[in-house]
Design an enzyme around this catalytic site. Structure first.
Site, PDB file in Angstrom:
ATOM      1  N   SER A  32      40.352  29.019 -55.986  1.00 30.03           N
ATOM      2  CA  SER A  32      40.609  28.805 -54.559  1.00 30.03           C
ATOM      3  C   SER A  32      41.479  29.884 -53.937  1.00 30.03           C
ATOM      4  O   SER A  32      41.781  29.831 -52.744  1.00 30.03           O
ATOM      5  CB  SER A  32      41.272  27.453 -54.352  1.00 30.03           C
ATOM      6  OG  SER A  32      42.438  27.395 -55.116  1.00 30.03           O
ATOM      7  N   THR A  59      44.920  26.480 -51.929  1.00 28.30           N
ATOM      8  CA  THR A  59      45.672  27.588 -51.350  1.00 28.30           C
ATOM      9  C   THR A  59      47.088  27.645 -51.891  1.00 28.30           C
ATOM     10  O   THR A  59      47.715  26.612 -52.073  1.00 28.30           O
ATOM     11  CB  THR A  59      45.774  27.320 -49.830  1.00 28.30           C
ATOM     12  OG1 THR A  59      44.464  27.309 -49.320  1.00 28.30           O
ATOM     13  CG2 THR A  59      46.616  28.350 -49.117  1.00 28.30           C
ATOM     14  N   THR A  80      44.390  32.529 -49.626  1.00 30.11           N
ATOM     15  CA  THR A  80      43.345  31.586 -50.044  1.00 30.11           C
ATOM     16  C   THR A  80      41.958  32.215 -49.970  1.00 30.11           C
ATOM     17  O   THR A  80      41.747  33.174 -49.216  1.00 30.11           O
ATOM     18  CB  THR A  80      43.368  30.351 -49.115  1.00 30.11           C
ATOM     19  OG1 THR A  80      42.515  29.339 -49.649  1.00 30.11           O
ATOM     20  CG2 THR A  80      42.913  30.674 -47.709  1.00 30.11           C
ATOM     21  N   ARG A 124      33.694  31.458 -41.407  1.00 26.01           N
ATOM     22  CA  ARG A 124      34.699  30.415 -41.157  1.00 26.01           C
ATOM     23  C   ARG A 124      36.082  30.909 -41.616  1.00 26.01           C
ATOM     24  O   ARG A 124      36.238  31.511 -42.675  1.00 26.01           O
ATOM     25  CB  ARG A 124      34.323  29.159 -41.937  1.00 26.01           C
ATOM     26  CG  ARG A 124      35.305  27.995 -41.786  1.00 26.01           C
ATOM     27  CD  ARG A 124      36.355  27.973 -42.882  1.00 26.01           C
ATOM     28  NE  ARG A 124      37.164  26.759 -42.866  1.00 26.01           N
ATOM     29  CZ  ARG A 124      38.240  26.569 -43.616  1.00 26.01           C
ATOM     30  NH1 ARG A 124      38.648  27.506 -44.442  1.00 26.01           N
ATOM     31  NH2 ARG A 124      38.907  25.437 -43.546  1.00 26.01           N
ATOM     32  N   VAL A 125      37.062  30.630 -40.791  1.00 25.25           N
ATOM     33  CA  VAL A 125      38.450  30.960 -41.133  1.00 25.25           C
ATOM     34  C   VAL A 125      39.260  29.670 -41.030  1.00 25.25           C
ATOM     35  O   VAL A 125      39.104  28.908 -40.076  1.00 25.25           O
ATOM     36  CB  VAL A 125      39.001  32.039 -40.173  1.00 25.25           C
ATOM     37  CG1 VAL A 125      40.500  32.213 -40.347  1.00 25.25           C
ATOM     38  CG2 VAL A 125      38.287  33.371 -40.406  1.00 25.25           C
ATOM     39  N   GLY A 126      40.118  29.444 -42.005  1.00 25.56           N
ATOM     40  CA  GLY A 126      40.939  28.234 -42.014  1.00 25.56           C
ATOM     41  C   GLY A 126      42.309  28.459 -41.416  1.00 25.56           C
ATOM     42  O   GLY A 126      42.535  29.394 -40.635  1.00 25.56           O
ATOM     43  N   ASP A 127      43.238  27.614 -41.797  1.00 25.20           N
ATOM     44  CA  ASP A 127      44.597  27.683 -41.252  1.00 25.20           C
ATOM     45  C   ASP A 127      45.450  28.772 -41.890  1.00 25.20           C
ATOM     46  O   ASP A 127      46.402  29.263 -41.272  1.00 25.20           O
ATOM     47  CB  ASP A 127      45.307  26.338 -41.476  1.00 25.20           C
ATOM     48  CG  ASP A 127      45.395  26.011 -42.965  1.00 25.20           C
ATOM     49  OD1 ASP A 127      44.343  25.982 -43.635  1.00 25.20           O
ATOM     50  OD2 ASP A 127      46.517  25.825 -43.472  1.00 25.20           O
ATOM     51  N   THR A 132      48.634  23.298 -46.687  1.00 28.52           N
ATOM     52  CA  THR A 132      47.479  23.401 -47.572  1.00 28.52           C
ATOM     53  C   THR A 132      46.548  22.230 -47.271  1.00 28.52           C
ATOM     54  O   THR A 132      46.989  21.210 -46.757  1.00 28.52           O
ATOM     55  CB  THR A 132      47.932  23.414 -49.048  1.00 28.52           C
ATOM     56  OG1 THR A 132      46.795  23.493 -49.891  1.00 28.52           O
ATOM     57  CG2 THR A 132      48.725  22.166 -49.409  1.00 28.52           C
ATOM     58  N   GLY A 133      45.276  22.415 -47.574  1.00 28.13           N
ATOM     59  CA  GLY A 133      44.334  21.333 -47.295  1.00 28.13           C
ATOM     60  C   GLY A 133      43.291  21.769 -46.285  1.00 28.13           C
ATOM     61  O   GLY A 133      43.082  22.961 -46.068  1.00 28.13           O
ATOM     62  N   GLY A 144      41.777  23.186 -43.493  1.00 27.34           N
ATOM     63  CA  GLY A 144      42.323  24.054 -42.463  1.00 27.34           C
ATOM     64  C   GLY A 144      42.076  23.577 -41.048  1.00 27.34           C
ATOM     65  O   GLY A 144      42.948  23.669 -40.179  1.00 27.34           O
TER      66      GLY A 144
HETATM   67  N1  ASP Z   1      43.801  25.517 -46.126  1.00 32.20           N
HETATM   68  C1  ASP Z   1      42.725  26.285 -46.698  1.00 32.20           C
HETATM   69  C2  ASP Z   1      41.624  26.439 -45.726  1.00 32.20           C
HETATM   70  O1  ASP Z   1      41.301  25.490 -45.012  1.00 32.20           O
HETATM   71  C3  ASP Z   1      42.087  25.705 -47.899  1.00 32.20           C
HETATM   72  C4  ASP Z   1      42.865  24.891 -48.773  1.00 32.20           C
HETATM   73  O2  ASP Z   1      44.098  24.796 -48.655  1.00 32.20           O
HETATM   74  O3  ASP Z   1      42.185  24.331 -49.620  1.00 32.20           O
HETATM   75  O4  ASP Z   1      41.007  27.481 -45.729  1.00 32.20           O
END
Ligand code: ASP
Length: 351
Positions: A108, A211, A229, A239-242, A262-263, A265
């Site tokens: 990840s 992440t 991450t 796609r872009v996350g947080d 984390t989690g 995004g």
């Molecule tokens: N936060 C990250 C994202 O959404 C992924 C993750 O933490 O699993 O890209």
């Protein structure tokens, strides 16, 4: 664990059985956590202390380094080592997560991470210093250390965020090696399996990874943070996350404190999670109270699919107090000072 928090997604495609996924994730997490706790005993120069349920293993000690998930333990050790050898706090948070970016067992973070639904691994990272300087890269291919590229954006460009091909070009011009674009054997195997049943839905982070977000404070109280991450597994291309979004995946302010996330995004971006936590601390909340409030807000704004969404927050204030909280059980973090490094389970809204 670095549990790839079974994040997942609402994008109209979700039809998985969340309960069974949650159970499987938590079993995997337990297993990986135990393995890591065992191996952590051998981290040179850093003694490991017993895992605790409390939000903090040691209060008010500086320097202080916090990182998400089990991979935070070796990352913290690398960050502490950097501080011990004269590095600054920004050097420490960069060095710490570089360790995770190279960890081949991690699916990840880094180029070995699980790809998007087209089979391409793209990376996101951000770095921030307590004086407000920050840099980020997103949707980057073929760069082993996106966190170092984010630092280049922060220190050598007039910008905060550079993405995609532009980020790759920046890496080339800065002399970063450009890696061959191929999936790691583990990622390839997982991707091939996923393709059979997925119907190209970017749903689940099946791996027990997540992440890495790291926040730290030096002996003088200067803070910095980093977050890196490969993002949500099997995400849509682009796609872009947080994680690379300042204020969502990471926020640091020397006057107040620091937070990382984390989690899933999308759920974190919707509430500007890390910025929210720092601002709540500015208004007088403890880091723990601020993380719990952010989780409540996230649940309120993502209520439709909350059963399928995992997200966790980690925070410190300038007094060295620590907070952590997640939507569902399973989130943990590593806390280190110059002498100690240990894992702590976070509390969660749903038990
Ligand atoms: N936060 C990250 C994202 O959404 C992924 C993750 O933490 O699993 O890209």
């Amino acid at each position: 664990m670095k549990s790839r928090m079974m994040s997942l997604i609402s994008l109209n495609f979700n039809n998985l059985n969340a309960d069974s996924k949650l159970t499987r994730m938590s079993q995997r997490r337990k297993f990986i956590k135990q393995s890591l706790m065992g191996s952590a005993l051998f981290i040179p120069g850093v003694s490991t202390i017993a895992e605790a349920k409390a939000p903090s293993l040691f209060k008010g000690e500086k320097p202080l380094i916090l990182s998400t998930w089990n991979h935070g333990l070796p990352a913290n050790a690398a960050a502490v080592e950097k501080l011990k050898t004269g590095g600054s706090i920004i050097d420490a948070v960069e060095t710490g997560v570089k360790d995770t970016e190279l960890d081949l067992s991690n699916l990840s973070v880094g180029l070995q991470g699980l790809p998007d639904r087209e089979g391409i691994t793209t990376l996101d990272a951000s770095i921030m210093s307590g004086d407000g300087s920050c840099g980020a890269v997103a949707f980057v291919r073929q760069v082993k250390h996106p966190i170092s590229l984010a630092r280049v954006v922060m220190e050598k460009t007039p910008h905060v965020m550079i993405v995609g091909e532009g980020a790759r070009q920046l890496a080339i011009s800065e002399g970063f090696p450009i890696e061959k674009e191929e999936l790691s054997p583990k990622a390839k195997e997982a991707y091939e399996k996923w393709k059979i049943t997925s119907q190209y839905k970017p749903i689940i982070n099946i791996e027990n990874h997540d992440t890495i977000g790291m926040i730290g404070m030096d002996a003088k109280g200067n803070m910095a943070g980093s977050c890196t991450t490969s993002g949500l597994s099997y995400k849509m291309h682009g796609r872009v996350g947080d994680s690379p979004i300042i204020g969502a995946g990471l926020f640091v302010d020397n006057e107040v404190g620091a937070a990382t996330a984390t989690g899933l995004g999308e759920s974190i971006i919707r509430i500007c999670g890390s910025f929210l936590i720092v601002e709540l601390m500015r208004q007088g909340r403890t880091p723990q109270e601020a993380c719990e409030e952010a989780v409540k807000r996230l649940i309120a704004k993502n209520s439709k699919n909350i059963k399928d969404i995992q997200a966790g927050f980690l925070a410190m204030n300038k007094d060295g107090e620590v907070g952590a909280y997640s939507v569902h059980p399973g989130f943990n973090f590593a806390q280190a000072t110059l002498q100690k490094n240990g894992m702590i389970d976070s509390g969660s809204h749903f038990k």
